[in-house]
Enzyme design. Structure first.
Site, PDB file in Angstrom:
ATOM      1  N   ASN A 114      -1.138  -1.995  -0.718  1.00  0.00           N
ATOM      2  CA  ASN A 114      -0.325  -2.362  -1.876  1.00  0.00           C
ATOM      3  C   ASN A 114      -0.792  -1.726  -3.191  1.00  0.00           C
ATOM      4  OD1 ASN A 114       1.374  -4.329  -3.636  1.00  0.00           O
ATOM      5  ND2 ASN A 114      -0.753  -4.757  -4.242  1.00  0.00           N
ATOM      6  N   ILE A 143      10.918  -5.211  -9.604  1.00  0.00           N
ATOM      7  CA  ILE A 143      10.394  -6.562  -9.374  1.00  0.00           C
ATOM      8  C   ILE A 143       9.595  -6.944 -10.621  1.00  0.00           C
ATOM      9  CG2 ILE A 143       9.105  -8.021  -7.743  1.00  0.00           C
ATOM     10  CD1 ILE A 143      11.343  -6.393  -6.333  1.00  0.00           C
ATOM     11  N   TYR A 154       4.507   9.845  -8.984  1.00  0.00           N
ATOM     12  CA  TYR A 154       4.681   8.507  -8.397  1.00  0.00           C
ATOM     13  C   TYR A 154       5.673   8.569  -7.227  1.00  0.00           C
ATOM     14  CZ  TYR A 154       5.719   3.478  -8.170  1.00  0.00           C
ATOM     15  OH  TYR A 154       5.893   2.174  -7.746  1.00  0.00           O
ATOM     16  N   ALA A 161       6.592  11.154  -5.507  1.00  0.00           N
ATOM     17  CA  ALA A 161       6.047  11.969  -4.406  1.00  0.00           C
ATOM     18  C   ALA A 161       5.062  11.136  -3.586  1.00  0.00           C
ATOM     19  CB  ALA A 161       5.365  13.216  -4.968  1.00  0.00           C
ATOM     20  N   GLY A 202      -5.391  -4.226  -3.859  1.00  0.00           N
ATOM     21  CA  GLY A 202      -4.839  -4.438  -5.201  1.00  0.00           C
ATOM     22  C   GLY A 202      -4.207  -5.803  -5.353  1.00  0.00           C
ATOM     23  N   ALA A 203      -4.975  -6.844  -4.967  1.00  0.00           N
ATOM     24  CA  ALA A 203      -4.366  -8.181  -4.916  1.00  0.00           C
ATOM     25  C   ALA A 203      -4.741  -9.055  -6.109  1.00  0.00           C
ATOM     26  CB  ALA A 203      -4.754  -8.871  -3.609  1.00  0.00           C
ATOM     27  N   SER A 204      -5.330  -8.474  -7.146  1.00  0.00           N
ATOM     28  CA  SER A 204      -5.752  -9.313  -8.272  1.00  0.00           C
ATOM     29  C   SER A 204      -4.582  -9.758  -9.141  1.00  0.00           C
ATOM     30  CB  SER A 204      -6.795  -8.576  -9.108  1.00  0.00           C
ATOM     31  OG  SER A 204      -6.291  -7.321  -9.512  1.00  0.00           O
ATOM     32  N   ARG A 205      -3.473  -9.032  -9.092  1.00  0.00           N
ATOM     33  CA  ARG A 205      -2.305  -9.438  -9.894  1.00  0.00           C
ATOM     34  C   ARG A 205      -1.022  -8.908  -9.234  1.00  0.00           C
ATOM     35  NH1 ARG A 205      -3.963  -4.854 -13.668  1.00  0.00           N
ATOM     36  NH2 ARG A 205      -2.404  -3.286 -13.143  1.00  0.00           N
TER      37      ARG A 205
HETATM   38  P1  NAD Z   1       0.459  -4.026 -10.825  1.00  0.00           P
HETATM   39  O1  NAD Z   1       0.105  -2.926 -11.760  1.00  0.00           O
HETATM   40  O2  NAD Z   1       0.772  -5.375 -11.381  1.00  0.00           O
HETATM   41  O3  NAD Z   1      -0.665  -4.201  -9.701  1.00  0.00           O
HETATM   42  C1  NAD Z   1      -1.274  -3.103  -9.079  1.00  0.00           C
HETATM   43  C2  NAD Z   1      -2.535  -3.578  -8.415  1.00  0.00           C
HETATM   44  O4  NAD Z   1      -3.198  -2.433  -7.851  1.00  0.00           O
HETATM   45  C3  NAD Z   1      -3.519  -4.218  -9.397  1.00  0.00           C
HETATM   46  O5  NAD Z   1      -4.109  -5.354  -8.806  1.00  0.00           O
HETATM   47  C4  NAD Z   1      -4.564  -3.125  -9.610  1.00  0.00           C
HETATM   48  O6  NAD Z   1      -5.851  -3.624  -9.947  1.00  0.00           O
HETATM   49  C5  NAD Z   1      -4.553  -2.481  -8.219  1.00  0.00           C
HETATM   50  N1  NAD Z   1      -5.154  -1.137  -8.236  1.00  0.00           N
HETATM   51  C6  NAD Z   1      -4.754  -0.050  -8.931  1.00  0.00           C
HETATM   52  N2  NAD Z   1      -5.602   0.978  -8.716  1.00  0.00           N
HETATM   53  C7  NAD Z   1      -6.558   0.526  -7.855  1.00  0.00           C
HETATM   54  C8  NAD Z   1      -7.699   1.096  -7.262  1.00  0.00           C
HETATM   55  N3  NAD Z   1      -8.058   2.361  -7.514  1.00  0.00           N
HETATM   56  N4  NAD Z   1      -8.448   0.337  -6.426  1.00  0.00           N
HETATM   57  C9  NAD Z   1      -8.108  -0.952  -6.159  1.00  0.00           C
HETATM   58  N5  NAD Z   1      -7.041  -1.551  -6.702  1.00  0.00           N
HETATM   59  C10 NAD Z   1      -6.275  -0.824  -7.542  1.00  0.00           C
HETATM   60  O7  NAD Z   1       1.700  -3.469  -9.986  1.00  0.00           O
HETATM   61  P2  NAD Z   1       2.704  -4.196  -8.988  1.00  0.00           P
HETATM   62  O8  NAD Z   1       4.030  -4.155  -9.617  1.00  0.00           O
HETATM   63  O9  NAD Z   1       2.140  -5.472  -8.500  1.00  0.00           O
HETATM   64  O10 NAD Z   1       2.726  -3.114  -7.817  1.00  0.00           O
HETATM   65  C11 NAD Z   1       2.148  -3.301  -6.537  1.00  0.00           C
HETATM   66  C12 NAD Z   1       2.654  -2.210  -5.617  1.00  0.00           C
HETATM   67  O11 NAD Z   1       4.072  -2.301  -5.510  1.00  0.00           O
HETATM   68  C13 NAD Z   1       2.355  -0.807  -6.138  1.00  0.00           C
HETATM   69  O12 NAD Z   1       2.025   0.038  -5.048  1.00  0.00           O
HETATM   70  C14 NAD Z   1       3.668  -0.387  -6.764  1.00  0.00           C
HETATM   71  O13 NAD Z   1       3.821   1.003  -6.780  1.00  0.00           O
HETATM   72  C15 NAD Z   1       4.652  -1.057  -5.823  1.00  0.00           C
HETATM   73  N6  NAD Z   1       5.977  -1.262  -6.412  1.00  0.00           N
HETATM   74  C16 NAD Z   1       6.161  -2.122  -7.447  1.00  0.00           C
HETATM   75  C17 NAD Z   1       7.446  -2.280  -7.953  1.00  0.00           C
HETATM   76  C18 NAD Z   1       7.735  -3.220  -9.082  1.00  0.00           C
HETATM   77  O14 NAD Z   1       8.879  -3.269  -9.524  1.00  0.00           O
HETATM   78  N7  NAD Z   1       6.798  -4.025  -9.550  1.00  0.00           N
HETATM   79  C19 NAD Z   1       8.509  -1.553  -7.426  1.00  0.00           C
HETATM   80  C20 NAD Z   1       8.269  -0.684  -6.378  1.00  0.00           C
HETATM   81  C21 NAD Z   1       7.004  -0.551  -5.861  1.00  0.00           C
END
Ligand code: NAD
Length: 253
Positions: free
Chosen positions: A96, A194, A161, A163, A17-20
């Site tokens: 991730n 974040i 989420y 869980a 999930g590294a595109s964004r």
């Molecule tokens: P985001 O929505 O910006 O990015 C999520 C990434 O996961 C995207 O690149 C998306 O394309 C990818 N993804 C989703 N489903 C997918 C699939 N089936 N196959 C491949 N890729 C998939 O979210 P983020 O904030 O960057 O979150 C990244 C991680 O950090 C997540 O696991 C999220 O739960 C965790 N997290 C984020 C925060 C926050 O505050 N942003 C806090 C706690 C945990």
């Protein structure tokens, strides 16, 4: 400020999930360490090509885009095994990719619960299993699971989420125990709030309410999480395994 970990240079590190969002920032910071950054994406090939160029320009020793949906185990296995065949073992893994489909308990749909658990938890377990055979033959292997502070605290409207994120912690500890004798480490990170697309989606009032509960009085920056990921992937953290590290501005205190 980006911390520097010299042993990450040339290391094959896969981030899902590294595109964004956080995953993209991890890819960028790992590129500055000179790692071979293997980033997973789901579909937009031209965006993946641009990211590849960016990572190389930031200093990555190499950058590889791996196309798969983390919930499709067959596609995921094919992609990573093909990579290993031509590039050697992956020795750093960051699970991730994640989604959240927030809903109050009475409105929760079974398919949303299943999709959340599959994307956030089952996929991480399956990808780690797929890579484990090659991990056993490699050195300095480190797995980092991106959990959430919500996996420790719970949160209203985030039952599935929370869980899934709590499940990642159980998975982390069990995997760490099982593989420690082979010097394979596994740790979890629990970010608080974040600034990414996931948190941009929150209502302004909800955001303000959260900010009031964070002792450092601000949301975290993705670079701060990326620094911690680099530390856990590096030999600098060689005596840390099975650990769950909060990065939340004091939210949990
Ligand atoms: P985001 O929505 O910006 O990015 C999520 C990434 O996961 C995207 O690149 C998306 O394309 C990818 N993804 C989703 N489903 C997918 C699939 N089936 N196959 C491949 N890729 C998939 O979210 P983020 O904030 O960057 O979150 C990244 C991680 O950090 C997540 O696991 C999220 O739960 C965790 N997290 C984020 C925060 C926050 O505050 N942003 C806090 C706690 C945990």
């Amino acid at each position: 400020m980006i911390a520097k970990f010299s042993d990450l240079a040339g290391k094959n590190i896969l981030i899902t999930g590294a595109s964004r969002g956080l995953g993209r920032k991890m890819a960028e910071v790992l590129a500055t360490q000179g790692a071979h950054v293997i980033f997973n994406y789901r579909g937009d090939e031209s965006a993946a090509n641009l990211l590849k160029e960016e990572l190389i320009s930031l200093g990555a020793s190499n950058a590889t885009a791996l196309l798969f949906d983390v919930t499709n185990t067959v596609q995921m296995k094919e992609a990573v095994e093909k990579f290993i065949e031509s590039n050697g073992a992956i020795t750093g893994l960051v699970n991730n990719a994640g989604i959240s489909k927030d809903q109050i308990v009475l409105r929760m749909k079974e398919e949303d619960v299943a999709q959340t658990i599959n994307t956030n938890l089952t996929s991480a377990i399956m990808l780690t299993q797929i890579l484990s055979r090659s991990f056993l033959k490699a050195e300095n292997v480190s797995v980092v699971n991106i959990s959430s502070i919500v996996g420790l605290m719970g949160n209203a409207s985030q039952i599935a989420y929370a869980a899934s994120k709590a499940g990642l912690i159980g998975f982390t500890k069990s995997y760490a125990k099982e593989l420690a004798s082979r010097n394979i480490r596994c740790n979890a990170i629990c970010p608080g709030f974040i600034t990414t697309d996931m948190t941009h989606a929150l209502d302004e009032k909800v955001k303000d309410a959260y900010l009031n509960t964070i002792p450092l009085k601000r949301m975290g920056d993705p670079e701060e999480v990326a620094n911690l990921v680099c530390f856990l992937l590096s030999k600098a953290s060689s005596y840390i395994t099975g650990e769950t590290i909060k990065i939340d501005g004091g939210l949990y205190i």
